[in-house]
Write a protein that holds these residues in place. Structure first.
Motif, PDB file in Angstrom:
ATOM      1  N   ILE A   2     -18.822 -36.350  33.934  1.00 33.94           N
ATOM      2  CA  ILE A   2     -19.431 -35.105  33.476  1.00 33.94           C
ATOM      3  C   ILE A   2     -20.311 -35.396  32.268  1.00 33.94           C
ATOM      4  N   ARG A   3     -21.470 -34.737  32.226  1.00 39.17           N
ATOM      5  CA  ARG A   3     -22.383 -34.869  31.082  1.00 39.17           C
ATOM      6  C   ARG A   3     -22.765 -33.467  30.617  1.00 39.17           C
ATOM      7  N   ILE A   4     -22.911 -33.303  29.313  1.00 38.75           N
ATOM      8  CA  ILE A   4     -23.266 -32.014  28.726  1.00 38.75           C
ATOM      9  C   ILE A   4     -24.599 -32.159  28.005  1.00 38.75           C
ATOM     10  N   GLY A   5     -25.449 -31.147  28.160  1.00 36.85           N
ATOM     11  CA  GLY A   5     -26.728 -31.139  27.455  1.00 36.85           C
ATOM     12  C   GLY A   5     -27.009 -29.763  26.889  1.00 36.85           C
ATOM     13  N   ALA A  52     -28.741 -33.895  28.912  1.00 38.06           N
ATOM     14  CA  ALA A  52     -27.511 -34.355  29.570  1.00 38.06           C
ATOM     15  C   ALA A  52     -27.718 -35.689  30.259  1.00 38.06           C
ATOM     16  N   LEU A  53     -28.927 -35.910  30.748  1.00 39.80           N
ATOM     17  CA  LEU A  53     -29.240 -37.170  31.432  1.00 39.80           C
ATOM     18  C   LEU A  53     -29.712 -38.260  30.478  1.00 39.80           C
ATOM     19  N   ALA A  54     -29.826 -37.940  29.188  1.00 39.35           N
ATOM     20  CA  ALA A  54     -30.340 -38.857  28.163  1.00 39.35           C
ATOM     21  C   ALA A  54     -31.750 -39.344  28.521  1.00 39.35           C
ATOM     22  N   GLY A  93     -23.032 -28.468  37.237  1.00 37.36           N
ATOM     23  CA  GLY A  93     -21.670 -27.947  37.234  1.00 37.36           C
ATOM     24  C   GLY A  93     -21.741 -26.465  36.897  1.00 37.36           C
ATOM     25  N   ASN A  94     -22.355 -26.181  35.762  1.00 33.77           N
ATOM     26  CA  ASN A  94     -22.709 -24.808  35.413  1.00 33.77           C
ATOM     27  C   ASN A  94     -23.729 -24.846  34.271  1.00 33.77           C
ATOM     28  N   ILE A 154     -23.672 -28.272  32.077  1.00 32.22           N
ATOM     29  CA  ILE A 154     -22.754 -29.347  32.451  1.00 32.22           C
ATOM     30  C   ILE A 154     -23.241 -29.911  33.771  1.00 32.22           C
ATOM     31  N   LEU A 155     -23.425 -31.212  33.797  1.00 31.45           N
ATOM     32  CA  LEU A 155     -23.816 -31.913  35.013  1.00 31.45           C
ATOM     33  C   LEU A 155     -22.623 -32.726  35.499  1.00 31.45           C
TER      34      LEU A 155
END
Length: 160
Positions: A2-5, A52-54, A93-94, A154-155
């Motif tokens: 999971i990644r957050i941005g 989130a993807l940097a 994710g959302n 959230i990815l």
């Protein structure tokens, strides 16, 4: 995985431009000034996904000094951002976002915006949240000088 941005955007309100938010034209006497259609909501969403993807920010991918993005529909930019997300094998994710504007009132347009964004991102509308609020006549948004937007996303890794 999971990644957050998070993302943020702001544009000045001016006479002589259309007000585009969430990919739709909102009837209003002013619009947002920018190189593209200046859709602060979509721009905040793009920045959240890129973060989130940097992968940097919206200006790195769609620079405001490149004429191919002049007056472009920001939903086109969101679609290109989705392609970057797909290349990295991530999916939404959302997504939770907010638009801050004293006027116009936006509550009647929020579900249309959600639908536009869910279609471009190819995700169920239940994963897209858009809220709108004022700043009670405080600050530049309260004085109706501009509109701003924030987004958190959230990815989730699509394929392991």
């Amino acid at each position: 995985m999971i990644r957050i941005g998070n993302g943020y955007d702001v544009h000045k309100l001016v006479i002589g431009r259309k007000l585009i938010l969430g990919g739709i034209e909102i009837p209003y006497e002013k619009g947002l000034l920018g190189h593209s259609d200046a859709d602060v909501l979509i721009h905040a969403i793009i920045d959240a996904i890129l973060g989130a993807l940097a992968l940097g920010d919206i200006g790195q991918h769609f620079p405001d000094d490149d004429n191919k993005y002049l007056n472009i529909d920001s939903l086109v930019l969101l679609k290109k951002t989705k392609e970057l997300m797909n290349e990295k094998n991530y999916k939404i994710g959302n997504l939770d976002s907010i638009i801050i504007a004293q006027r116009p009132k936006l509550k009647n347009y929020l579900n249309i915006m959600r639908k536009n964004i869910s279609e471009v991102l190819d995700v169920d509308i239940s994963k897209i949240s858009i809220k709108a609020t004022t700043e009670e006549n405080l600050g530049f948004t309260g004085r109706e000088e501009g509109i701003k937007s924030y987004c958190v996303v959230i990815l989730k890794k699509d394929k392991l």
